[in-house]
Scaffold this motif. Structure first.
Motif, PDB file in Angstrom:
ATOM      1  N   LEU A   1       3.870  -2.850   3.828  1.00 16.78           N
ATOM      2  CA  LEU A   1       4.061  -4.165   3.205  1.00 16.78           C
ATOM      3  C   LEU A   1       2.900  -5.051   3.638  1.00 16.78           C
ATOM      4  CD1 LEU A   1       7.892  -4.737   3.788  1.00 16.78           C
ATOM      5  CD2 LEU A   1       6.741  -3.466   1.982  1.00 16.78           C
ATOM      6  N   LEU A   2       1.918  -5.193   2.786  1.00  8.07           N
ATOM      7  CA  LEU A   2       0.675  -5.850   3.168  1.00  8.07           C
ATOM      8  C   LEU A   2       0.878  -7.297   3.577  1.00  8.07           C
ATOM      9  CD1 LEU A   2      -1.629  -4.368   0.377  1.00  8.07           C
ATOM     10  CD2 LEU A   2      -1.463  -3.641   2.769  1.00  8.07           C
ATOM     11  N   SER A   3       1.842  -7.985   2.945  1.00  9.11           N
ATOM     12  CA  SER A   3       2.088  -9.390   3.256  1.00  9.11           C
ATOM     13  C   SER A   3       3.324  -9.577   4.137  1.00  9.11           C
ATOM     14  CB  SER A   3       2.270 -10.183   1.956  1.00  9.11           C
ATOM     15  OG  SER A   3       3.412  -9.726   1.255  1.00  9.11           O
TER      16      SER A   3
ATOM     17  N   VAL B   1      11.086   0.230   7.856  1.00 10.94           N
ATOM     18  CA  VAL B   1       9.886  -0.594   8.005  1.00 10.94           C
ATOM     19  C   VAL B   1       9.701  -0.931   9.484  1.00 10.94           C
ATOM     20  CG1 VAL B   1       8.711  -2.697   7.298  1.00 10.94           C
ATOM     21  CG2 VAL B   1      10.294  -1.582   5.717  1.00 10.94           C
ATOM     22  N   GLY B   2       8.694  -0.362  10.098  1.00  8.65           N
ATOM     23  CA  GLY B   2       8.460  -0.578  11.519  1.00  8.65           C
ATOM     24  C   GLY B   2       7.373  -1.602  11.787  1.00  8.65           C
ATOM     25  N   ALA B   3       7.369  -2.094  13.029  1.00  8.98           N
ATOM     26  CA  ALA B   3       6.344  -3.051  13.443  1.00  8.98           C
ATOM     27  C   ALA B   3       5.757  -2.697  14.805  1.00  8.98           C
ATOM     28  CB  ALA B   3       6.916  -4.465  13.474  1.00  8.98           C
ATOM     29  N   ALA B   4       6.634  -2.335  15.749  1.00  8.38           N
ATOM     30  CA  ALA B   4       6.202  -2.073  17.125  1.00  8.38           C
ATOM     31  C   ALA B   4       5.972  -0.582  17.362  1.00  8.38           C
ATOM     32  CB  ALA B   4       7.244  -2.595  18.104  1.00  8.38           C
ATOM     33  N   GLU B   5       5.158  -0.286  18.365  1.00 15.41           N
ATOM     34  CA  GLU B   5       4.836   1.101  18.679  1.00 15.41           C
ATOM     35  C   GLU B   5       6.089   1.907  19.029  1.00 15.41           C
ATOM     36  OE1 GLU B   5       1.640   3.584  21.469  1.00 15.41           O
ATOM     37  OE2 GLU B   5       1.544   1.397  21.297  1.00 15.41           O
ATOM     38  N   ALA B   6       7.083   1.246  19.610  1.00 15.89           N
ATOM     39  CA  ALA B   6       8.322   1.934  19.981  1.00 15.89           C
ATOM     40  C   ALA B   6       9.107   2.422  18.765  1.00 15.89           C
ATOM     41  CB  ALA B   6       9.203   0.996  20.813  1.00 15.89           C
TER      42      ALA B   6
ATOM     43  N   PHE C   1       0.855  -1.183   0.000  1.00 11.67           N
ATOM     44  CA  PHE C   1       0.000   0.000   0.000  1.00 11.67           C
ATOM     45  C   PHE C   1       0.891   1.233   0.000  1.00 11.67           C
ATOM     46  CE2 PHE C   1      -1.604   3.511   2.607  1.00 11.67           C
ATOM     47  CZ  PHE C   1      -2.721   3.884   1.884  1.00 11.67           C
ATOM     48  N   ILE C   2       0.653   2.158  -0.924  1.00 14.31           N
ATOM     49  CA  ILE C   2       1.380   3.429  -0.989  1.00 14.31           C
ATOM     50  C   ILE C   2       0.350   4.537  -0.853  1.00 14.31           C
ATOM     51  CG2 ILE C   2       2.814   4.937  -2.419  1.00 14.31           C
ATOM     52  CD1 ILE C   2       4.004   2.477  -3.703  1.00 14.31           C
ATOM     53  N   SER C   3       0.630   5.496   0.018  1.00 14.97           N
ATOM     54  CA  SER C   3      -0.385   6.481   0.384  1.00 14.97           C
ATOM     55  C   SER C   3      -0.633   7.556  -0.668  1.00 14.97           C
ATOM     56  CB  SER C   3       0.008   7.161   1.702  1.00 14.97           C
ATOM     57  OG  SER C   3       1.193   7.936   1.538  1.00 14.97           O
TER      58      SER C   3
ATOM     59  N   PRO D   1       8.518   6.503   5.215  1.00 15.38           N
ATOM     60  CA  PRO D   1       7.997   5.845   6.411  1.00 15.38           C
ATOM     61  C   PRO D   1       7.261   4.567   6.034  1.00 15.38           C
ATOM     62  CG  PRO D   1       7.364   8.180   6.312  1.00 15.38           C
ATOM     63  CD  PRO D   1       7.858   7.785   4.962  1.00 15.38           C
ATOM     64  N   GLY D   2       7.687   3.444   6.603  1.00 12.72           N
ATOM     65  CA  GLY D   2       7.082   2.172   6.244  1.00 12.72           C
ATOM     66  C   GLY D   2       6.628   1.367   7.442  1.00 12.72           C
ATOM     67  N   ALA D   3       5.826   0.335   7.174  1.00 11.76           N
ATOM     68  CA  ALA D   3       5.321  -0.523   8.246  1.00 11.76           C
ATOM     69  C   ALA D   3       4.979  -1.897   7.682  1.00 11.76           C
ATOM     70  CB  ALA D   3       4.065   0.083   8.887  1.00 11.76           C
ATOM     71  N   LEU D   4       4.993  -2.887   8.570  1.00 10.46           N
ATOM     72  CA  LEU D   4       4.520  -4.222   8.209  1.00 10.46           C
ATOM     73  C   LEU D   4       2.994  -4.244   8.259  1.00 10.46           C
ATOM     74  CD1 LEU D   4       7.022  -6.469  10.222  1.00 10.46           C
ATOM     75  CD2 LEU D   4       7.129  -5.830   7.806  1.00 10.46           C
ATOM     76  N   GLY D   5       2.393  -4.928   7.309  1.00  8.15           N
ATOM     77  CA  GLY D   5       0.938  -4.961   7.257  1.00  8.15           C
ATOM     78  C   GLY D   5       0.305  -6.004   8.148  1.00  8.15           C
ATOM     79  N   LEU D   6       0.971  -7.162   8.317  1.00  8.74           N
ATOM     80  CA  LEU D   6       0.406  -8.245   9.125  1.00  8.74           C
ATOM     81  C   LEU D   6       0.852  -8.153  10.576  1.00  8.74           C
ATOM     82  CD1 LEU D   6       0.826 -11.280   6.684  1.00  8.74           C
ATOM     83  CD2 LEU D   6      -1.222  -9.896   7.098  1.00  8.74           C
TER      84      LEU D   6
END
Length: 213
Positions: free
Chosen positions: A174-176, A139-144, A23-25, A155-160
């Protein structure tokens, strides 16, 4: 009126979202993704996620994207964890002092692991990478990791496995959770930016590859 380049970038964005990869904003983010040359993220501790990350390295390098992993583990612990999956094709440097800054960060070099780096200091390291001339997708995952996500060029993030806070702060998701999808995404964004007419042809003939046309 929408230009050909704007249309092609929007088409790329919609296509990647529909196929469940990325997903790209905004189209401007697709432009930045075309220029991305470094992806940074926390070193996965889960063996499955670590294996997926290792499997992505080759594709990313071919796309001109270098890989930097951050971890709070000691250098020896990080080496042992990574080499079970990456083999010897990995470099480990500590975050203290200038150790990691002496390492070359290019797609031609082995992935770099910056060890002994508290997650709260990740944002500073991202900024240092960018000050050295890199266009960084963190690419982030955790709130920290929200601060690190927010200061990144992309700015990126994991989707799952990413939490809502990092996903809300991200422009690329990254949706997957597959890091390797960034390689194909960059390739598509480069073509849409440099040769938007190819994507016009591709949209008219979906069975054709955008590379072939």
């Amino acid at each position: 009126m929408e230009t050909l380049k704007e249309w092609s970038l929007r088409w790329v964005m919609n296509g990647m979202y529909k196929d469940g990869s990325i997903f790209i904003s905004h189209p401007n983010i697709a432009l930045k993704l075309a220029a991305c040359n470094c992806v940074a993220l926390q070193l996965p501790r889960d063996q499955k996620q670590l294996a997926l990350a290792a499997h992505s390295i080759g594709a990313l390098e071919k796309s001109g994207i270098s890989c930097v992993f951050f971890t709070e583990l000691s250098a020896s612990e990080a080496s042992e964890l990574a080499r079970r999956t990456f083999g010897e094709d990995v470099r480990v440097a500590t975050a203290q002092g200038i150790d990691w800054k002496r390492q070359r960060v290019t797609p031609r070099e082995a992935p770099l692991i910056v060890a002994e780096l508290p997650v709260t200091n990740a944002a500073t390291t991202v900024e240092e990478l960018q000050a050295a001339g890199h266009t960084v997708l963190y690419v982030g995952a955790a709130e920290a990791e929200v601060d690190a996500v927010s200061v990144a060029s992309l700015p990126g993030a994991l989707g799952l496995n990413g939490c809502k806070a990092v996903q809300n702060a991200a422009d690329v998701v990254l949706l997957s959770d597959f890091l390797g999808s960034l390689a194909f995404a960059k390739h598509r964004c480069v073509i849409a930016t440099a040769s938007p007419e190819k994507f016009v042809l591709y949209s008219l003939c979906p069975k054709c590859s955008p590379v072939a046309v």
